[in-house]
Design an enzyme around this catalytic site. Structure first.
Site, PDB file in Angstrom:
ATOM      1  N   GLY A  11       1.728   6.783 -52.900  1.00  0.00           N
ATOM      2  CA  GLY A  11       1.376   8.109 -52.388  1.00  0.00           C
ATOM      3  C   GLY A  11       2.304   8.611 -51.289  1.00  0.00           C
ATOM      4  O   GLY A  11       2.628   9.803 -51.240  1.00  0.00           O
ATOM      5  N   ASN A  12       2.762   7.696 -50.419  1.00  0.00           N
ATOM      6  CA  ASN A  12       3.580   8.152 -49.286  1.00  0.00           C
ATOM      7  C   ASN A  12       4.969   8.635 -49.703  1.00  0.00           C
ATOM      8  O   ASN A  12       5.652   9.289 -48.935  1.00  0.00           O
ATOM      9  CB  ASN A  12       3.691   7.041 -48.215  1.00  0.00           C
ATOM     10  N   LYS A 127     -13.882   5.235 -61.111  1.00  0.00           N
ATOM     11  CA  LYS A 127     -12.866   5.984 -60.356  1.00  0.00           C
ATOM     12  C   LYS A 127     -13.287   7.455 -60.162  1.00  0.00           C
ATOM     13  O   LYS A 127     -13.338   8.215 -61.119  1.00  0.00           O
ATOM     14  CB  LYS A 127     -11.544   5.905 -61.136  1.00  0.00           C
ATOM     15  N   LYS A 210      -1.448   3.192 -61.733  1.00  0.00           N
ATOM     16  CA  LYS A 210       0.011   3.290 -61.856  1.00  0.00           C
ATOM     17  C   LYS A 210       0.708   1.935 -61.657  1.00  0.00           C
ATOM     18  O   LYS A 210       1.783   1.704 -62.213  1.00  0.00           O
ATOM     19  CB  LYS A 210       0.592   4.323 -60.891  1.00  0.00           C
ATOM     20  N   LYS A 272      -1.764  -3.862 -56.939  1.00  0.00           N
ATOM     21  CA  LYS A 272      -0.327  -4.118 -56.765  1.00  0.00           C
ATOM     22  C   LYS A 272      -0.032  -5.610 -56.924  1.00  0.00           C
ATOM     23  O   LYS A 272       0.904  -5.998 -57.612  1.00  0.00           O
ATOM     24  CB  LYS A 272       0.143  -3.662 -55.380  1.00  0.00           C
TER      25      LYS A 272
HETATM   26  P1  ADP Z   1      -0.215   3.524 -52.789  1.00  0.00           P
HETATM   27  O1  ADP Z   1      -0.371   4.993 -52.641  1.00  0.00           O
HETATM   28  O2  ADP Z   1       1.168   3.052 -52.472  1.00  0.00           O
HETATM   29  O3  ADP Z   1      -0.760   2.968 -54.067  1.00  0.00           O
HETATM   30  P2  ADP Z   1      -2.510   2.338 -51.397  1.00  0.00           P
HETATM   31  O4  ADP Z   1      -3.075   2.999 -50.196  1.00  0.00           O
HETATM   32  O5  ADP Z   1      -3.267   2.386 -52.678  1.00  0.00           O
HETATM   33  O6  ADP Z   1      -1.041   2.897 -51.549  1.00  0.00           O
HETATM   34  O7  ADP Z   1      -2.247   0.786 -51.074  1.00  0.00           O
HETATM   35  C1  ADP Z   1      -1.485   0.373 -49.931  1.00  0.00           C
HETATM   36  C2  ADP Z   1      -2.404   0.031 -48.754  1.00  0.00           C
HETATM   37  O8  ADP Z   1      -3.131  -1.186 -49.020  1.00  0.00           O
HETATM   38  C3  ADP Z   1      -1.721  -0.295 -47.457  1.00  0.00           C
HETATM   39  O9  ADP Z   1      -1.346   0.868 -46.754  1.00  0.00           O
HETATM   40  C4  ADP Z   1      -2.756  -1.121 -46.715  1.00  0.00           C
HETATM   41  O10 ADP Z   1      -3.489  -0.300 -45.798  1.00  0.00           O
HETATM   42  C5  ADP Z   1      -3.711  -1.593 -47.800  1.00  0.00           C
HETATM   43  N1  ADP Z   1      -3.958  -3.032 -47.851  1.00  0.00           N
HETATM   44  C6  ADP Z   1      -5.130  -3.591 -48.256  1.00  0.00           C
HETATM   45  N2  ADP Z   1      -5.099  -4.904 -48.212  1.00  0.00           N
HETATM   46  C7  ADP Z   1      -3.845  -5.263 -47.792  1.00  0.00           C
HETATM   47  C8  ADP Z   1      -3.190  -6.522 -47.560  1.00  0.00           C
HETATM   48  N3  ADP Z   1      -3.809  -7.672 -47.762  1.00  0.00           N
HETATM   49  N4  ADP Z   1      -1.902  -6.495 -47.129  1.00  0.00           N
HETATM   50  C9  ADP Z   1      -1.269  -5.332 -46.917  1.00  0.00           C
HETATM   51  N5  ADP Z   1      -1.843  -4.107 -47.123  1.00  0.00           N
HETATM   52  C10 ADP Z   1      -3.113  -4.066 -47.550  1.00  0.00           C
HETATM   53 MG    MG Z   2      -2.873   3.057 -54.742  1.00  0.00          MG
END
Ligand code: ADP
Ligand code: MG
Length: 309
Positions: A11-12, A127, A210, A272
């Site tokens: 998202g970022n 979702k 994704k 992820k």
């Molecule tokens: P994206 O838009 O890249 O899919 P998400 O917000 O879905 O981003 O996922 C990334 C976020 O997951 C990070 O910003 C962090 O706050 C969160 N997160 C949750 N658990 C963990 C972890 N164990 N280590 C690192 N980040 C984590």
């Molecule tokens: Mg995400």
């Protein structure tokens, strides 16, 4: 060493509205072209949460105000989001490549991803999508066969299933473009979810993650590396706790154990990590990298990020 990489943008990398996206894609393009400049073959996928939400709300407001415009199915909203994001991203990439005198075409492939209609996810949609509804609107939606949940006192929302990707319909097109050295954006928003009905592809109301779609894309393209770019430089265990520990080089076995122990949040980091594990364990030599957009270059050089082998 030159590699074939699939980059999944979070998202970022895109921001959450038109203005933010126009600005965000500029720095996103710089980070991606850094990898292309080093000779890597790059294929890009991306999320679409805020964008598909915006399109969905716009289309349902249009229908509400003027019923002559019928409701827009989720699959069509995903298609629109792929085109809208791809348009900004491909032009930002084109500009950055031209600035650095790199002669490469960039294109966006409207991508459909096949899902299995018997996927267990369809039995339990989780979702939330689209705008909040009143009780009356929710009742109407339920009558029209939708699943609706009450969302933390804020109103009612439609929920859809998040099935696993089975295959990418346009994969041969993507391969052909990659093989002749072009830059391709594909599988945006996890792809348009479709099921096969004979020769017909039927769009379904679902959202494919994704991160999983990017893993499928990387496997089908026989990539060396799946890079998941997100809002953190590394993955942590005990995330946000005093004993938080950032992971740099880690094996599939070790990180699988941490995943089982519940270190990664289900809606964000877990998909992820699961996608990264799936790709890294799919063939000898393949590995995954999870890091920040701005750290992509250092990550591929092996100096930062979480590298899963
Ligand atoms: P994206 O838009 O890249 O899919 P998400 O917000 O879905 O981003 O996922 C990334 C976020 O997951 C990070 O910003 C962090 O706050 C969160 N997160 C949750 N658990 C963990 C972890 N164990 N280590 C690192 N980040 C984590
Ligand atoms: Mg995400």
């Amino acid at each position: 060493m030159k590699k074939k990489v699939v980059i999944a943008l979070g998202g970022n990398a895109l921001g959450s509205n038109l203005k933010e996206q126009m600005a965000a894609v500029k720095s996103t393009a710089k980070a991606i072209v850094d990898l292309i400049e080093e000779g890597n073959e790059v294929v890009i996928s991306h999320g679409n949460g805020p964008q598909v939400g915006m399109i969905n709300i716009a289309m349902s407001e249009l229908h509400k105000n003027n019923p002559k415009y019928s409701l827009c199915p989720m699959s069509v909203c995903v298609a629109m989001s792929q085109a809208y994001i791809g348009y900004d991203l491909q032009n930002a990439l084109r500009e950055e490549l031209l600035t650095r005198n790199i002669d490469k075409n960039v294109s966006t492939i409207i991508t459909q991803v096949e899902v299995d209609p018997t996927d267990k996810a369809f039995e339990n949609p989780t979702k939330p999508i689209g705008s909040f509804m009143t009780r009356e609107e929710a009742d109407l939606a339920i009558k029209n066969g939708k699943k609706v949940v009450e969302d933390a006192g804020r109103g009612y929302r439609e929920v859809v299933a998040s099935p696993k990707p089975v295959g990418i319909i346009e994969i041969e097109t993507i391969k052909s473009l990659v093989d002749i050295g072009q830059v391709v954006i594909a599988c945006g928003g996890g792809g348009i979810p479709v099921i096969k009905k004979g020769n017909h592809l039927k769009g379904v109301s679902a959202v494919i993650d994704k991160d999983f779609a990017s893993c499928t894309l990387a496997k089908e393209l026989n990539a060396d590396c799946l890079i998941i770019l997100t809002a953190v430089e590394k993955v942590a265990i005990n995330f946000g706790k005093p004993n938080e520990k950032w992971l740099h080089n880690i094996t599939v076995n070790e990180i699988s154990r941490y995943a089982k122990e519940g270190h990664f949040a289900p809606g964000s980091m877990l998909p992820k990590v699961e996608a990264a594990i799936d790709f890294a364990s799919s063939k000898e030599g393949r590995y995954s990298l999870i890091t920040l957009l701005e750290k992509a270059k250092d990550g591929i050089a092996g100096t930062t990020g979480t590298i899963i082998k």
